[in-house]
Design a protein around this motif. Structure first.
Motif, PDB file in Angstrom:
ATOM      1  N   PHE A  27     -19.164   0.453   0.197  1.00 54.23           N
ATOM      2  CA  PHE A  27     -17.628   0.596   1.336  1.00 54.23           C
ATOM      3  C   PHE A  27     -17.181   2.134   1.248  1.00 54.23           C
ATOM      4  O   PHE A  27     -17.412   2.614  -0.544  1.00 54.23           O
ATOM      5  CB  PHE A  27     -16.496  -0.694   1.372  1.00 54.23           C
ATOM      6  CG  PHE A  27     -15.395  -0.106   2.350  1.00 54.23           C
ATOM      7  CD1 PHE A  27     -15.424  -0.279   3.145  1.00 54.23           C
ATOM      8  CD2 PHE A  27     -14.311   0.884   1.627  1.00 54.23           C
ATOM      9  CE1 PHE A  27     -14.646   0.388   4.486  1.00 54.23           C
ATOM     10  CE2 PHE A  27     -13.962   1.896   3.018  1.00 54.23           C
ATOM     11  CZ  PHE A  27     -13.362   1.138   3.486  1.00 54.23           C
ATOM     12  N   THR A  28     -17.488   2.656   2.274  1.00 54.90           N
ATOM     13  CA  THR A  28     -16.951   3.961   2.042  1.00 54.90           C
ATOM     14  C   THR A  28     -16.726   4.816   3.415  1.00 54.90           C
ATOM     15  O   THR A  28     -16.887   3.810   4.276  1.00 54.90           O
ATOM     16  CB  THR A  28     -18.318   5.155   0.964  1.00 54.90           C
ATOM     17  OG1 THR A  28     -19.236   5.404   2.670  1.00 54.90           O
ATOM     18  CG2 THR A  28     -19.066   4.731   0.256  1.00 54.90           C
ATOM     19  N   SER A  29     -15.599   6.072   3.296  1.00 50.24           N
ATOM     20  CA  SER A  29     -15.659   6.886   4.286  1.00 50.24           C
ATOM     21  C   SER A  29     -16.646   7.487   5.173  1.00 50.24           C
ATOM     22  O   SER A  29     -17.627   6.837   4.954  1.00 50.24           O
ATOM     23  CB  SER A  29     -14.419   7.366   4.117  1.00 50.24           C
ATOM     24  OG  SER A  29     -15.498   9.129   3.258  1.00 50.24           O
ATOM     25  N   LEU A  30     -17.060   7.693   6.468  1.00 46.29           N
ATOM     26  CA  LEU A  30     -18.317   8.090   7.197  1.00 46.29           C
ATOM     27  C   LEU A  30     -18.851   9.158   5.963  1.00 46.29           C
ATOM     28  O   LEU A  30     -20.043   9.763   6.568  1.00 46.29           O
ATOM     29  CB  LEU A  30     -17.461   8.560   8.424  1.00 46.29           C
ATOM     30  CG  LEU A  30     -18.024   7.677   8.834  1.00 46.29           C
ATOM     31  CD1 LEU A  30     -17.573   8.434  10.154  1.00 46.29           C
ATOM     32  CD2 LEU A  30     -19.447   7.244   9.982  1.00 46.29           C
ATOM     33  N   ASN A  31     -17.758  10.346   5.529  1.00 39.88           N
ATOM     34  CA  ASN A  31     -17.985  11.377   4.304  1.00 39.88           C
ATOM     35  C   ASN A  31     -18.997  10.528   2.917  1.00 39.88           C
ATOM     36  O   ASN A  31     -19.115  11.553   2.462  1.00 39.88           O
ATOM     37  CB  ASN A  31     -16.629  11.936   3.898  1.00 39.88           C
ATOM     38  CG  ASN A  31     -17.049  13.255   5.479  1.00 39.88           C
ATOM     39  OD1 ASN A  31     -17.403  13.202   6.336  1.00 39.88           O
ATOM     40  ND2 ASN A  31     -15.358  12.942   5.670  1.00 39.88           N
ATOM     41  N   GLY A  32     -18.662   9.316   2.707  1.00 39.97           N
ATOM     42  CA  GLY A  32     -19.760   9.076   1.843  1.00 39.97           C
ATOM     43  C   GLY A  32     -18.770   8.436   0.746  1.00 39.97           C
ATOM     44  O   GLY A  32     -18.997   8.761  -0.762  1.00 39.97           O
ATOM     45  N   HIS A  33     -17.212   9.105   0.988  1.00 40.01           N
ATOM     46  CA  HIS A  33     -15.780   8.491  -0.433  1.00 40.01           C
ATOM     47  C   HIS A  33     -15.711   7.140  -0.280  1.00 40.01           C
ATOM     48  O   HIS A  33     -15.137   7.063   0.854  1.00 40.01           O
ATOM     49  CB  HIS A  33     -15.353  10.068  -0.179  1.00 40.01           C
ATOM     50  CG  HIS A  33     -15.491  11.013   0.638  1.00 40.01           C
ATOM     51  ND1 HIS A  33     -15.640  11.958  -1.129  1.00 40.01           N
ATOM     52  CD2 HIS A  33     -15.009  12.010   0.985  1.00 40.01           C
ATOM     53  CE1 HIS A  33     -16.284  12.972  -0.152  1.00 40.01           C
ATOM     54  NE2 HIS A  33     -15.949  13.356   0.759  1.00 40.01           N
ATOM     55  N   GLU A  34     -15.497   6.813  -1.718  1.00 40.81           N
ATOM     56  CA  GLU A  34     -14.625   5.316  -2.003  1.00 40.81           C
ATOM     57  C   GLU A  34     -13.610   5.655  -1.484  1.00 40.81           C
ATOM     58  O   GLU A  34     -12.537   6.491  -1.948  1.00 40.81           O
ATOM     59  CB  GLU A  34     -15.312   5.302  -3.381  1.00 40.81           C
ATOM     60  CG  GLU A  34     -16.669   4.801  -3.693  1.00 40.81           C
ATOM     61  CD  GLU A  34     -16.821   4.514  -4.702  1.00 40.81           C
ATOM     62  OE1 GLU A  34     -16.188   3.914  -6.073  1.00 40.81           O
ATOM     63  OE2 GLU A  34     -18.187   4.012  -4.672  1.00 40.81           O
ATOM     64  N   GLY A  35     -13.111   4.562  -1.120  1.00 39.13           N
ATOM     65  CA  GLY A  35     -12.228   4.417  -0.998  1.00 39.13           C
ATOM     66  C   GLY A  35     -11.185   3.942   0.179  1.00 39.13           C
ATOM     67  O   GLY A  35     -11.845   4.153   1.147  1.00 39.13           O
ATOM     68  N   ALA A  36      -9.618   3.971   0.343  1.00 41.86           N
ATOM     69  CA  ALA A  36      -9.150   3.779   1.839  1.00 41.86           C
ATOM     70  C   ALA A  36      -8.234   5.370   2.316  1.00 41.86           C
ATOM     71  O   ALA A  36      -7.685   4.436   3.824  1.00 41.86           O
ATOM     72  CB  ALA A  36      -8.537   2.229   1.568  1.00 41.86           C
ATOM     73  N   ILE A  37      -8.313   5.989   1.862  1.00 43.14           N
ATOM     74  CA  ILE A  37      -7.854   7.393   1.657  1.00 43.14           C
ATOM     75  C   ILE A  37      -8.005   8.175   2.622  1.00 43.14           C
ATOM     76  O   ILE A  37      -7.368   9.274   2.975  1.00 43.14           O
ATOM     77  CB  ILE A  37      -6.975   7.591   0.809  1.00 43.14           C
ATOM     78  CG1 ILE A  37      -7.862   8.227   0.145  1.00 43.14           C
ATOM     79  CG2 ILE A  37      -6.115   6.955   0.088  1.00 43.14           C
ATOM     80  CD1 ILE A  37      -7.262   9.088  -1.650  1.00 43.14           C
ATOM     81  N   HIS A  38      -9.145   8.057   3.673  1.00 35.43           N
ATOM     82  CA  HIS A  38     -10.317   9.180   3.984  1.00 35.43           C
ATOM     83  C   HIS A  38     -10.278   9.069   5.714  1.00 35.43           C
ATOM     84  O   HIS A  38     -11.131   9.982   6.280  1.00 35.43           O
ATOM     85  CB  HIS A  38     -11.796   9.405   3.422  1.00 35.43           C
ATOM     86  CG  HIS A  38     -11.333   9.203   1.844  1.00 35.43           C
ATOM     87  ND1 HIS A  38     -11.281  10.178   1.036  1.00 35.43           N
ATOM     88  CD2 HIS A  38     -12.030   8.718   0.639  1.00 35.43           C
ATOM     89  CE1 HIS A  38     -11.568  10.582  -0.376  1.00 35.43           C
ATOM     90  NE2 HIS A  38     -11.564   9.772  -0.352  1.00 35.43           N
ATOM     91  N   GLY A  39      -9.549   8.452   5.680  1.00 39.09           N
ATOM     92  CA  GLY A  39      -9.046   8.343   7.727  1.00 39.09           C
ATOM     93  C   GLY A  39     -10.520   7.250   8.244  1.00 39.09           C
ATOM     94  O   GLY A  39     -10.651   7.954   9.341  1.00 39.09           O
ATOM     95  N   SER A  40     -11.390   6.930   8.045  1.00 38.55           N
ATOM     96  CA  SER A  40     -12.791   6.346   8.310  1.00 38.55           C
ATOM     97  C   SER A  40     -12.988   5.040   6.687  1.00 38.55           C
ATOM     98  O   SER A  40     -12.888   5.016   6.155  1.00 38.55           O
ATOM     99  CB  SER A  40     -13.610   6.901   8.545  1.00 38.55           C
ATOM    100  OG  SER A  40     -14.438   7.964   7.788  1.00 38.55           O
ATOM    101  N   GLY A  41     -13.948   3.912   7.923  1.00 35.39           N
ATOM    102  CA  GLY A  41     -14.441   3.175   6.798  1.00 35.39           C
ATOM    103  C   GLY A  41     -15.990   3.053   7.432  1.00 35.39           C
ATOM    104  O   GLY A  41     -16.025   2.776   9.021  1.00 35.39           O
ATOM    105  N   VAL A  42     -16.938   2.805   6.451  1.00 37.36           N
ATOM    106  CA  VAL A  42     -18.082   2.462   6.838  1.00 37.36           C
ATOM    107  C   VAL A  42     -18.551   1.001   5.393  1.00 37.36           C
ATOM    108  O   VAL A  42     -18.657   1.341   4.713  1.00 37.36           O
ATOM    109  CB  VAL A  42     -19.354   3.121   6.347  1.00 37.36           C
ATOM    110  CG1 VAL A  42     -20.786   2.880   6.801  1.00 37.36           C
ATOM    111  CG2 VAL A  42     -18.634   4.320   7.491  1.00 37.36           C
ATOM    112  N   ALA A  43     -18.046  -0.066   5.839  1.00 39.92           N
ATOM    113  CA  ALA A  43     -18.699  -1.070   4.989  1.00 39.92           C
ATOM    114  C   ALA A  43     -20.458  -1.698   5.305  1.00 39.92           C
ATOM    115  O   ALA A  43     -20.575  -1.843   6.649  1.00 39.92           O
ATOM    116  CB  ALA A  43     -18.080  -2.552   5.195  1.00 39.92           C
ATOM    117  N   SER A  44     -21.289  -1.812   4.554  1.00 43.74           N
ATOM    118  CA  SER A  44     -22.255  -2.181   4.702  1.00 43.74           C
ATOM    119  C   SER A  44     -23.120  -3.297   3.836  1.00 43.74           C
ATOM    120  O   SER A  44     -22.098  -3.712   2.805  1.00 43.74           O
ATOM    121  CB  SER A  44     -23.659  -0.931   5.067  1.00 43.74           C
ATOM    122  OG  SER A  44     -23.551   0.020   3.438  1.00 43.74           O
TER     123      SER A  44
END
Length: 260
Positions: A229-246
């Protein structure tokens, strides 16, 4: 190097109880009753059920751990002194809830000094709960009992099923790239989409725009289920404004695809 300790099972059990209780409370309004529907400043809906469920969550958390901080969608932030924080979304998918669609969820997460510790996706109208604790694994509980939850093993995008909360937040280029990849696209969204990813029913769940409370449980749930799980920019966590779970296997390819 100091290892990160697993979550206290009692903390996970408490989060599960609180999510189940708040979720059950929402059913008193679901498909009946006066929703007392309002719209917040950002245009998103809020109902009497949202407010009652968050109030119940805050009450239970306060009784269990009065020194813990709380962040909730409806009531904002309450400071704490323990170094631990709960993040709650009483109804994730309020629009679905107001239309009688049973795919909404109640979300509960806990963070401690080591990072994400607990994640719970309660699906009240489906009678299902997906939950995880750091170092404890990820599980799904429903009418068939409780069992481990694992992500899929799909290894290619052209065989993958991707889901999202809606394509309104996708750019035209992102939609085009996803279609050209050969993946099957669906819109089983919000917390339900992440539950599907954690249990291997879909291969990825993508949210280009989200708030922290929408995805706070997902880091621990998805990773404990064997995924990423990361953001669309590849950052971990829930504070980056996007989510990608794979499922993890497809993650880097998805990030590259959606950065177009």
């Amino acid at each position: 190097m100091t290892s990160i300790p697993p979550t206290d099972p009692d903390l996970l059990a408490a989060a599960r109880r609180f999510a189940a209780e708040a979720g059950a409370l929402t059913l008193e309004w679901f498909r009946g009753g006066d929703l007392d529907l309002e719209h917040k400043g950002d245009g998103t809906p809020v109902t009497a059920a949202d407010k009652a469920a968050e109030s119940r969550l805050r009450m239970r958390i306060g009784e269990f751990a009065p020194d813990d901080a709380i962040l909730g969608e409806e009531e904002g932030a309450t400071e704490g002194t323990s170094g631990r924080r709960w993040v709650v979304d009483p109804i994730d998918g309020t629009k679905a809830f107001t239309r009688g669609v049973p795919l909404y969820s109640t979300l509960v997460a806990v963070e401690d000094e080591h990072g994400p510790a607990v994640g719970v996706i309660e699906l009240p109208a489906l009678g299902q709960q997906v939950f995880a604790g750091r170092g404890l694994g990820c599980f799904v509980a429903d009418a068939d009992g409780e069992r481990p939850a694992r992500v899929s093993a799909t290894g290619s995008l052209d065989a993958a099923m991707l889901t999202t909360s809606g394509f309104g937040s996708w750019s035209t280029d992102q939609v085009t790239a996803a279609h050209r990849s050969g993946a099957t696209l669906r819109t089983w969204g919000d917390g339900y989409g992440y539950a599907l990813a954690a249990t291997g029913s879909v291969d990825a769940m993508i949210d280009p725009i989200v708030a922290e409370w929408d995805i706070a449980p997902m880091m621990v749930i998805i990773t404990e289920a064997g995924g990423q799980f990361t953001s669309l920019n590849g950052h971990e966590g829930a504070i980056h404004g996007s989510g990608v779970a794979s499922n993890g296997v497809l993650h880097d390819r998805l990030i590259d695809l959606l950065r177009t």
